[in-house]
Design a protein around this motif. Structure first.
Motif, PDB file in Angstrom:
ATOM      1  N   TRP A 174      -9.225  -4.164  -6.218  1.00  0.00           N
ATOM      2  CA  TRP A 174      -8.366  -5.082  -6.933  1.00  0.00           C
ATOM      3  C   TRP A 174      -8.442  -6.464  -7.042  1.00  0.00           C
ATOM      4  O   TRP A 174      -8.598  -7.096  -7.804  1.00  0.00           O
ATOM      5  N   GLN A 175      -8.763  -6.740  -5.542  1.00  0.00           N
ATOM      6  CA  GLN A 175      -8.738  -8.142  -5.159  1.00  0.00           C
ATOM      7  C   GLN A 175      -9.950  -8.925  -5.659  1.00  0.00           C
ATOM      8  O   GLN A 175      -9.901 -10.100  -6.268  1.00  0.00           O
ATOM      9  N   ARG A 191       0.945  -1.348  -0.027  1.00  0.00           N
ATOM     10  CA  ARG A 191       0.000  -0.104  -0.058  1.00  0.00           C
ATOM     11  C   ARG A 191       0.774   1.334   0.002  1.00  0.00           C
ATOM     12  O   ARG A 191       0.534   2.364  -0.493  1.00  0.00           O
ATOM     13  N   ASP A 204      -7.367  -1.601  -2.542  1.00  0.00           N
ATOM     14  CA  ASP A 204      -6.929  -2.836  -2.610  1.00  0.00           C
ATOM     15  C   ASP A 204      -8.028  -3.909  -2.488  1.00  0.00           C
ATOM     16  O   ASP A 204      -7.826  -5.153  -3.553  1.00  0.00           O
ATOM     17  N   LEU A 205      -9.023  -3.626  -1.906  1.00  0.00           N
ATOM     18  CA  LEU A 205     -10.368  -4.722  -1.783  1.00  0.00           C
ATOM     19  C   LEU A 205     -10.821  -4.757  -3.252  1.00  0.00           C
ATOM     20  O   LEU A 205     -11.192  -5.905  -3.836  1.00  0.00           O
ATOM     21  N   LEU A 224      -7.678   4.266  -1.967  1.00  0.00           N
ATOM     22  CA  LEU A 224      -7.117   2.755  -1.126  1.00  0.00           C
ATOM     23  C   LEU A 224      -8.361   1.746  -1.653  1.00  0.00           C
ATOM     24  O   LEU A 224      -9.219   1.155  -1.046  1.00  0.00           O
ATOM     25  N   PRO A 251      -0.457  -4.157 -11.298  1.00  0.00           N
ATOM     26  CA  PRO A 251      -0.155  -5.231 -10.435  1.00  0.00           C
ATOM     27  C   PRO A 251      -1.265  -6.197 -10.035  1.00  0.00           C
ATOM     28  O   PRO A 251      -2.471  -5.938 -10.199  1.00  0.00           O
ATOM     29  N   ILE A 254      -5.694  -8.331   2.626  1.00  0.00           N
ATOM     30  CA  ILE A 254      -5.078  -7.031   2.352  1.00  0.00           C
ATOM     31  C   ILE A 254      -4.209  -6.641   3.361  1.00  0.00           C
ATOM     32  O   ILE A 254      -3.385  -5.872   3.401  1.00  0.00           O
ATOM     33  N   ILE A 286      -3.108  -8.024  -6.914  1.00  0.00           N
ATOM     34  CA  ILE A 286      -3.360  -7.910  -5.644  1.00  0.00           C
ATOM     35  C   ILE A 286      -4.175  -9.102  -5.120  1.00  0.00           C
ATOM     36  O   ILE A 286      -5.360  -9.064  -5.624  1.00  0.00           O
ATOM     37  N   ARG A 287      -3.795 -10.040  -3.998  1.00  0.00           N
ATOM     38  CA  ARG A 287      -4.590 -10.922  -3.794  1.00  0.00           C
ATOM     39  C   ARG A 287      -4.799 -10.847  -2.212  1.00  0.00           C
ATOM     40  O   ARG A 287      -4.284  -9.967  -1.355  1.00  0.00           O
ATOM     41  N   PRO A 288      -6.198 -11.437  -1.783  1.00  0.00           N
ATOM     42  CA  PRO A 288      -6.425 -11.158  -0.410  1.00  0.00           C
ATOM     43  C   PRO A 288      -5.497 -12.124   0.383  1.00  0.00           C
ATOM     44  O   PRO A 288      -4.993 -12.861   0.140  1.00  0.00           O
ATOM     45  N   ARG A 324       3.480   0.649  -3.618  1.00  0.00           N
ATOM     46  CA  ARG A 324       3.203   0.315  -5.008  1.00  0.00           C
ATOM     47  C   ARG A 324       3.053   1.320  -5.893  1.00  0.00           C
ATOM     48  O   ARG A 324       3.804   1.392  -7.059  1.00  0.00           O
TER      49      ARG A 324
END
Ligand SMILES: Cc1cc2nc3c(=O)[nH]c(=O)nc-3n(C[C@H](O)[C@H](O)[C@H](O)COP(=O)(O)OP(=O)(O)OC[C@H]3O[C@@H](n4cnc5c(N)ncnc54)[C@H](O)[C@@H]3O)c2cc1C
Ligand code: FES
Ligand code: FES
Lengths: 103, 90, 358
Positions: free
Chosen positions: C257-258, B51, C254-255, C252, B75, B81, B77-79, B54
């Motif tokens: 993306w995932q 975070r 990330d979730l 923010l 990129p 986080i 991104i996998r869980p 990146r």
């Protein structure tokens, strides 16, 4: 602008009135420090003049917090034997034992 | 004067303690995507899960490959986080 | 436990979305990783910019309390100090709460996780005392900790300007603010205020290095040329024990993306974000975004986006109706109005680029 400062805390602020928890004692690397219950451990440490929360993994560079809102993982410490505690989010309690992590 | 300030002391990935110099070196060696860099030197694979670094790594890639960030591969991104301590599952 | 609507992030966007969900009788859960709801609002001590009927003139933390009270009166289930670490197939939210991992199933999800502060590359940028401007704001405005004696602010957007003013209010000296661009990014009124208080705003300047062994004891700043390269010989060493980075926020996401939402890189909106349309729908049916995670903007637009996203979720859950779509159109029109001013040119350009990508 008339702020007053005492022992690392802002005691008088032109706009904000701080509601603080009760004063508690805690340990940092064995040393006894004081802070307010419920504030993040990182805040209590900073008020006590402690900014170095760890030394980095490869180059042993001193590291402090960065985001203070639980996003950057820069503030991981050992608290009461638990590793990787984010001290910018973890509320301070009486008697807590806070240490820099050994890696 | 410029050489007084070294690339070695510019940190890009705080979690894995990687400098701009190290990442640029890998880009020059031919690792041209975020995922490849992450595989070889673990940048972006630390406790914050990339975070904090990146965006900077993508920017370095774009600069050194002379391309726009939007034209570089995204990129992956996998869980989760945030890494979850194992004992939390008990 | 299963909920009809799961909302990740309890800032202005998430709180507003939860209230709308509740108003339509939707079983709603609102999850935030902080000890209290409010997001960015809890540390904003200045009077808000924004339009009249949108809490203008209130201080951010006051707006936060108003919304918090409304939520307390509603049927919305709230979990604080809980981080959503993953969204799994079937909209199962994985969350980490009180050192336990648990899962909550939902029929629809709104991601309103806000933004993160950008980091910057310079020598010794990781030295303790180099903090995000928002981090310093949290420390001094929420917890009343004196952040440092003398600060250098990096970045002249509204956040850099406002936090500089707040530092001055807290009794911190701020001799310099550096901005790499030739012009100040934020509003003139904010810049004028700090300039009057004695802060020198140096445009076309950047930080070269943080000085100090264990923590910040100084900084080297320098002028930059039109390629943004430091002009050699222009370096100046300044005495500071705090360096604040206000070099922008990024969503923010990330979730998102995932989950596999289609992501787009839109610099005007802060970087990578999930593609969405005006109704805040992402490419994954039943998954919506609102607030800074859908493009860096402000609290007023975040609240309106929260409403729009919630209405989309309600139509998804209960089936569309004329009432819902009329209500939604009205709010979208309000958002358009808010964004029509000069101050929103960049955001509007970003959103146009986003909406134009099918
Ligand atoms: C210094 C400063 C000054 C500002 N001044 C103004 C102003 O005057 N007027 C104005 O309109 N706007 C202002 N803003 C902007 C405004 O604060 C933001 O645009 C707004 O707060 C965005 O709302 P949000 O709900 O999208 O996100 P946020 O307020 O950031 O809330 C998101 C919440 O989600 C939580 N979260 C994130 N990820 C997770 C997860 N995985 N699990 C659980 N919880 C999570 C976060 O911790 C946070 O609490 C200012 C911002 C700053 C930094
Ligand atoms: S300082 Fe960023 S997670 Fe604690
Ligand atoms: S800063 Fe690179 S993974 Fe955290």
């Amino acid at each position: 602008m008339s702020a007053r400062i005492s022992k690392g805390y802002i005691t008088h602020h032109p706009i904000i009135e701080f509601k603080r928890g009760k004063k508690v004692k805690f340990f940092f690397e064995g040393q006894v420090l004081e802070g307010y219950e419920g504030e993040p451990i990182a805040a209590a440490l900073h008020a006590n003049g402690i900014k170095v929360l760890s030394y980095s993994v490869r180059y042993q560079r001193p590291r402090g917090f960065f985001c203070a809102v639980g996003k950057c993982a820069s503030c991981l410490m050992e608290v009461d034997g638990r590793e990787n505690v984010m001290v910018c989010m973890e509320p301070l309690r009486e008697g807590m034992r806070v240490r820099r992590q050994r890696r | 004067m410029k050489s007084d300030f070294s690339e070695e002391k510019k940190i890009v990935c705080r979690c894995e303690d990687l400098t701009a110099a190290e990442i640029i070196k890998k880009i020059k060696e031919g690792y041209h995507t975020f995922d490849e860099l992450k595989r070889v030197i673990r940048c972006g694979a630390g406790m914050c899960q990339g975070r904090t670094c990146r965006d900077l790594i993508m920017k370095l890639l774009a600069q050194h490959l002379n391309r726009r960030i939007e034209d570089l591969p995204h990129p992956t991104i996998r869980p989760p986080i945030k890494p979850i301590p194992l004992k939390s599952f008990q | 436990m299963r909920y009809q609507l799961g909302i990740v992030g309890g800032g202005p966007a998430g709180m507003m979305a939860a209230l709308i969900g509740d108003r339509f009788g939707i079983k709603t859960i609102l999850i935030d990783d902080n000890p209290a709801l409010g997001g960015q609002l809890i540390k904003q001590t200045h009077k808000f910019f924004g339009s009249k009927d949108h809490y203008c003139g209130y201080r951010g933390f006051q707006i936060g309390s108003i919304l918090r009270e409304e939520i307390a009166k509603s049927k919305v289930e709230v979990i604080t100090s809980a981080t959503v670490t993953g969204i799994y197939p079937g909209f199962i939210l994985g969350l980490h709460h009180k050192e336990r991992y648990q899962e909550v199933g939902c029929d629809a999800v709104i991601v309103a996780t806000g933004a993160k502060e950008k980091f910057l590359i310079f020598e010794n940028n990781d030295l303790p005392g180099v903090y995000g401007a928002g981090a310093v704001q949290t420390l001094m405005n929420v917890y009343g900790v004196f952040p440092g004696r003398r600060a250098l602010m990096i970045g002249s957007g509204n956040i850099g300007l406002i936090v500089t003013y707040q530092l001055l209010q807290a009794g911190v000296e701020v001799p310099f603010l550096v901005e790499i661009l030739p012009e100040i990014g934020g509003w003139f009124v904010h810049a004028a205020k700090i300039a009057r208080a004695g802060t020198r705003i140096l445009t076309s300047h950047t930080i070269i290095s943080a000085l100090g062994e264990e923590e910040v004891e100084g900084a080297v700043i320098a002028k930059v040329d039109d390629q943004f390269h430091p002009v050699s010989g222009s370096e100046v060493t300044i005495d500071v024990d705090l360096i604040c980075l206000a070099v922008g926020l990024s969503p923010l996401s990330d979730l998102l993306w995932q989950v596999g939402c289609r992501m787009e890189f839109i610099p005007e909106l802060g970087g990578y974000l999930a593609w969405h349309n005006e109704r805040m729908e992402t490419t994954v049916p039943g998954l919506y975004v609102a607030g800074d995670v859908a493009g860096i903007e402000e609290a007023t637009t975040a609240m309106l986006e929260g409403k729009v996203a919630a209405i989309s979720a309600v139509s998804h859950l209960l089936g569309p109706s004329d009432e819902l779509s009329a209500m939604q159109r009205e709010i979208i029109r309000e958002l358009d109005d808010l964004r029509s001013g000069d101050f929103s040119q960049v955001v509007s350009r970003g959103l146009r680029r986003l909406y134009d990508r099918p």
